[in-house]
Motif scaffolding. Sequence first.
Motif, short mmCIF file in Angstrom:
data_model
loop_
_atom_site.label_atom_id
_atom_site.label_comp_id
_atom_site.label_asym_id
_atom_site.label_seq_id
_atom_site.Cartn_x
_atom_site.Cartn_y
_atom_site.Cartn_z
N LEU A 6 0.84 -1.19 0.00
CA LEU A 6 0.00 0.00 0.00
C LEU A 6 0.88 1.25 0.00
O LEU A 6 0.63 2.19 -0.75
CB LEU A 6 -0.94 0.00 1.21
N ALA A 7 1.92 1.24 0.83
CA ALA A 7 2.83 2.38 0.87
C ALA A 7 3.48 2.61 -0.49
O ALA A 7 3.63 3.74 -0.93
CB ALA A 7 3.89 2.17 1.94
N ALA A 14 2.56 10.27 -4.96
CA ALA A 14 3.05 11.37 -4.12
C ALA A 14 3.64 12.49 -4.97
O ALA A 14 4.32 12.26 -5.94
CB ALA A 14 4.10 10.85 -3.15
N VAL A 15 3.38 13.71 -4.53
CA VAL A 15 3.97 14.88 -5.15
C VAL A 15 5.27 15.16 -4.42
O VAL A 15 5.29 15.20 -3.20
CB VAL A 15 3.02 16.09 -5.04
N PHE A 60 13.51 6.24 -0.76
CA PHE A 60 12.83 6.10 0.52
C PHE A 60 11.72 7.13 0.60
O PHE A 60 11.91 8.28 0.21
CB PHE A 60 13.82 6.27 1.67
N VAL A 61 10.56 6.70 1.08
CA VAL A 61 9.40 7.57 1.20
C VAL A 61 8.99 7.66 2.66
O VAL A 61 9.38 6.81 3.47
CB VAL A 61 8.23 7.08 0.33
N ALA A 62 8.19 8.67 2.99
CA ALA A 62 7.76 8.84 4.37
C ALA A 62 6.36 9.43 4.40
O ALA A 62 5.92 10.10 3.47
CB ALA A 62 8.72 9.75 5.12
N GLU A 63 5.70 9.14 5.51
CA GLU A 63 4.38 9.71 5.76
C GLU A 63 4.17 9.72 7.26
O GLU A 63 4.82 9.01 8.00
CB GLU A 63 3.27 8.93 5.05
N THR A 64 3.26 10.57 7.69
CA THR A 64 2.84 10.59 9.08
C THR A 64 1.32 10.63 9.08
O THR A 64 0.71 10.97 8.06
CB THR A 64 3.38 11.83 9.82
N ALA A 68 -0.54 15.04 4.46
CA ALA A 68 -1.57 14.94 3.43
C ALA A 68 -1.18 13.97 2.33
O ALA A 68 -2.02 13.52 1.56
CB ALA A 68 -1.82 16.33 2.83
N GLU A 69 0.10 13.64 2.24
CA GLU A 69 0.58 12.76 1.17
C GLU A 69 1.85 12.05 1.60
O GLU A 69 2.48 12.42 2.58
CB GLU A 69 0.84 13.57 -0.10
N ILE A 70 2.20 11.04 0.86
CA ILE A 70 3.47 10.34 1.07
C ILE A 70 4.48 11.03 0.16
O ILE A 70 4.22 11.27 -1.01
CB ILE A 70 3.34 8.86 0.71
N VAL A 71 5.64 11.36 0.71
CA VAL A 71 6.64 12.11 -0.05
C VAL A 71 7.95 11.33 -0.15
O VAL A 71 8.28 10.53 0.71
CB VAL A 71 6.91 13.50 0.56
N THR A 72 8.68 11.59 -1.21
CA THR A 72 10.00 11.01 -1.40
C THR A 72 10.97 11.73 -0.47
O THR A 72 11.08 12.95 -0.52
CB THR A 72 10.46 11.18 -2.86
N GLN A 73 11.67 10.95 0.36
CA GLN A 73 12.71 11.53 1.21
C GLN A 73 13.98 11.75 0.40
O GLN A 73 14.54 12.83 0.42
CB GLN A 73 13.00 10.61 2.40
N TYR A 74 14.41 10.70 -0.31
CA TYR A 74 15.57 10.82 -1.19
C TYR A 74 15.69 9.57 -2.05
O TYR A 74 15.12 8.54 -1.73
CB TYR A 74 16.87 11.05 -0.43
N CYS A 75 16.41 9.71 -3.15
CA CYS A 75 16.71 8.59 -4.06
C CYS A 75 18.20 8.65 -4.37
O CYS A 75 18.77 9.72 -4.52
CB CYS A 75 15.95 8.73 -5.38
#
Length: 79
Positions: A6-7, A14-15, A60-64, A68-75
């Motif tokens: 799901l993640a 994610a934007v 790596f992605v993150a959400e809390t 409002a959305e799941i965001v890319t932390q870094y690639c």
Amino acid sequence: MRTLLLAAALSLLAVPAIAQDKPTVETLLKQGYEVVGVFPSNAGPGLLLENDDDKLMMCFVAETPQSAEIVTQYCKPVR
């Protein structure tokens, strides 16, 4: 495992929250990369993306609960 899938699926929508010149899951998908793996990590859910030239990127992605959305932390490229 369902949570990870799901993640991964949500991360595709994610934007990016970081500068446009850094790779994000969204920009890599637009460049022809495909998600070939998903894994848990201390940095957040990880995604392994691959393109037609067999180049690999690990993102790596993150959400809390409040985000409002799941965001890319870094690639980063895998070499």
